[in-house]
Structure formats: structure tokens, C-alpha cells
Write an enzyme that holds these catalytic residues in place. Sequence first.
Site, PDB file in Angstrom:
ATOM      1  N   ASP A 129     -40.116  77.945  78.317  1.00 11.15           N
ATOM      2  CA  ASP A 129     -41.194  77.523  77.117  1.00 11.15           C
ATOM      3  C   ASP A 129     -41.849  78.526  76.530  1.00 11.15           C
ATOM      4  OD1 ASP A 129     -42.322  77.980  79.773  1.00 11.15           O
ATOM      5  OD2 ASP A 129     -44.095  76.734  79.071  1.00 11.15           O
ATOM      6  N   GLU A 151     -43.980  77.145  82.389  1.00 13.34           N
ATOM      7  CA  GLU A 151     -44.729  78.326  82.856  1.00 13.34           C
ATOM      8  C   GLU A 151     -46.452  78.144  82.176  1.00 13.34           C
ATOM      9  OE1 GLU A 151     -46.378  82.433  83.595  1.00 13.34           O
ATOM     10  OE2 GLU A 151     -45.988  81.397  81.752  1.00 13.34           O
TER      11      GLU A 151
HETATM   12 ZN   LIG Z   1     -44.967  83.902  80.207  1.00 16.56          ZN
END
Ligand SMILES: [Zn+2]
Length: 428
Positions: free
Chosen positions: A86, A180
Site C-alpha cells: 500500500d 502498513e
Molecule cells: Zn512505508
Amino acid sequence: MTFYDLDFLEKTFIHYAKENTRSWPEKHDQIPSSPGQVKMGKELTKQLQEIGLEAYFNEQTAFAIGKLPSNVDDTVTPIGFFSHIDTADYNAVDIQPQVHRNYDGGRVTLDEKAGLYLDPQEFPALKSCTGETLITSNGHTLLGVDDKAGITGILGMLKYLTAHPEIEHGSIFVGFGPDEEIGFGGQRFDPKDFPNVELAYTLENGRPGDFEYETFNASIAKVHIQGTAVHPGEAYGLMVNATTLMNDFLSQLPADEVPEKSKGHDGYFMVTSANSLVDHADLEIIIRDFDWDKFTAKEQFLKDLTAKLNQKYGDHRFTLNLRRQYLNIYNVIKDQPYVVNLALDAYQRLGIKPSIQTFRGGTDGNFITQKGIPTPNLFNGGGNYHGPFEYVTVEQIDKLVEVLTTICQEHLRQTREGRDNSPLKKYW
Ligand SMILES: [Zn+2]
């Protein structure tokens, strides 16, 4: 001098950078939070298989997992590498990477018409990219260096090792995870996907030589305050205004232990929200500290303050709910220095000067370390993460490939010849 195939690294990075994998904080209860991440996770799984790994996409956690088996007879504990699919909470629609070959060290035009430039006067670190192949966005989106440069570096290492079977190594596990940036990737990682892995690294921002094994310890406190609402005309001696109680609480927090007055190794309290009516009030306060004793003292401070104010106002008007979010990687790593020394030995072998930093935040490595695999953070190259001025150079990703490959080789060497278990130096 380049280490691996710059053309492969450039094409691979650009290919994945173009994919919109922005994570959606408001959909954090979905795994993953956005559909682009599944698409890329499955694509990565396929690429891992093509490179020659045993690979699968874990539908429960949305991690793409790969294993490159050992090519030696020695018993070598497996090693792991993580990077995340992501990208940060910034526009990721129609990302158009721009390649600036043989960068001249001057101002880079991102979009002439819109007047968007990347200027070393504003970002002096750019100067160090002179002569390299610089990649930027067009200034309207982020580029996604964080962490597609990390992903590219891992793929480069795997391609390199499979192209050079004469290079000996133990088993290598790789994990490309989701979400994350919204704090859920490492939290959802399933250690069963990394059987017997003893140590791992994340590749989260920073430049070649950067290394982080100290992060915050983090808690979140929710304070509920119960008032007594009475018609103001008849309030004498009866009304208890929750806003007044809330202000009393806030006024007793340490005024100097706040983010805007903290740096380096300082911790802080931060009031992230305060909502109040006469009837009730709610506070949200985050606690951050590197030092375990100071961290737990801060938690205790809130407990004591709650107790003190409950005594002052009676009727148990303050309720504190304290929850640990993540813990400093150092708490674990201080007793397992090998994972740190191994990376520093690899840097030394390559003549890279290490720059050890404290990370004023948390990473996937916090959660993975708590799950039993000590996981400090290396680098992924580039700079200006999370915004329209993100950049990276292909040469820095190449350096990452070399560092990762060297760590694997060094791990085998030290397995055979003895591990570097020297105690960690304090860098602060
Ligand atoms: Zn990162």
C-alpha cells in the site's frame, strides 16, 4: 559501479508505481482496505513464482508470501524480508512516473504548466542523486517509493540469486503485505507464513546506510468523563459540567512533554481529540516513548491523574481505558543483537557508512517483532515520502539489492564461522 540489472529495476519499479494501491483508513476493517492491493498482491505472487519461488497469496491476511529454498547442505535458519504494497494517504490516481536520466543536480520540472518543480534548494538531499537515474511523479500524485522501491529491491535480489546459483544461501522468505500505512499490515501478518524464520528486515524509507532498530513504545488512552446535566436555572449545587472536569484533566498534563517540544530521544503525550458537552466528555491521548521505564511511567501518570481526580470530584466520574498499540523493537532486539550486527556487517563489507537512527514512529517491524521475529528496518532509497515530491533513483534501489544479497551471504558465512553477537552499542 552497478550491482544488478538497472533496466529491470527501473521497469519493475515503474510498473508497480503506476498501480493505485493507496490504503483506505476508513475501510481498515476490511483485509486489505482497498482492492488495488489485492490485485498487486496476486500479481507479485505470480512474479515470485516466475522467478522460481514457492509462493502464494494468503487470502486471510492479504500477504503475498514467497520462499526461495536454501541451496546448501548446511543447517541455516531462514531469514525474512518485508515490504508493503500500500501507499500513503495521498492522491494515487493516474500516477505517471517521470524518468530523469543522468540527473544534472538542478531543478526538476514536474509539470511546467502547473508550475510544479522539485528543487534542490528546497530539498538539498536531491543533490546526492546527481548523475543517477532519478524518478519522480508529475507533481499531482505521490510516486509510491514507500514502499514499491522496497518491493523492487527484494525482487532484484531474488532475480540476482536465481540467476547466480553459484552464490550459496540459506532459505529466504519474503512477505509483501497490505495496509502498513494505516497500521494494520504487520498486525495481521501470520508468522505461520514464515516457518522457522529467526530474523527479518523491513525496507521502510531512508537512504543506503540508514538503519533503525529503535521505535516508539505506543499506547492510546481514552478518558471518558461523566458530568451531571441540570437545567442551568436550577443548577446550583447540582450541575457537574463535564467540560470543566475535562479542562482540569488537560491542565495537569505535562506541558513540555508534547510533540512540538520533543525530538531525538524524547517521548510525549499528545491529545488527539477532545469532545465535550455538559453531560459527558471524551478525550483521546496518545503516549509515545522509546525508553521502557519512561513509557510505563507515562502510562502510570494517566492512571494516577484519573485516580486523583476521581477522589477530588467523587462518584467515579473519570474512566480511563489504556491500550498498548505497539512496542519498541529495541525491547526485544537488545537481547538478540545478531539481527542488528548482521546488517551492520553487511554494510561494512560493502563499504557503506551506517547511519543509525531512532524512528519516531512505528513500522510493521514492531508487530512482527512482537510476534517473535526480530525485525529492524533497513532502507528503500529516495526521499520526500508520502507526498507529490517523492523521488528515488534506480541506483539506490540497486544498492538495496546489493545490501540484501550481502546480508544473505553474510548470514551463511556467520552460520559457518560463528555469529557476531557483540552487544549493541548505544547510539544516543
Ligand atoms: Zn512505508
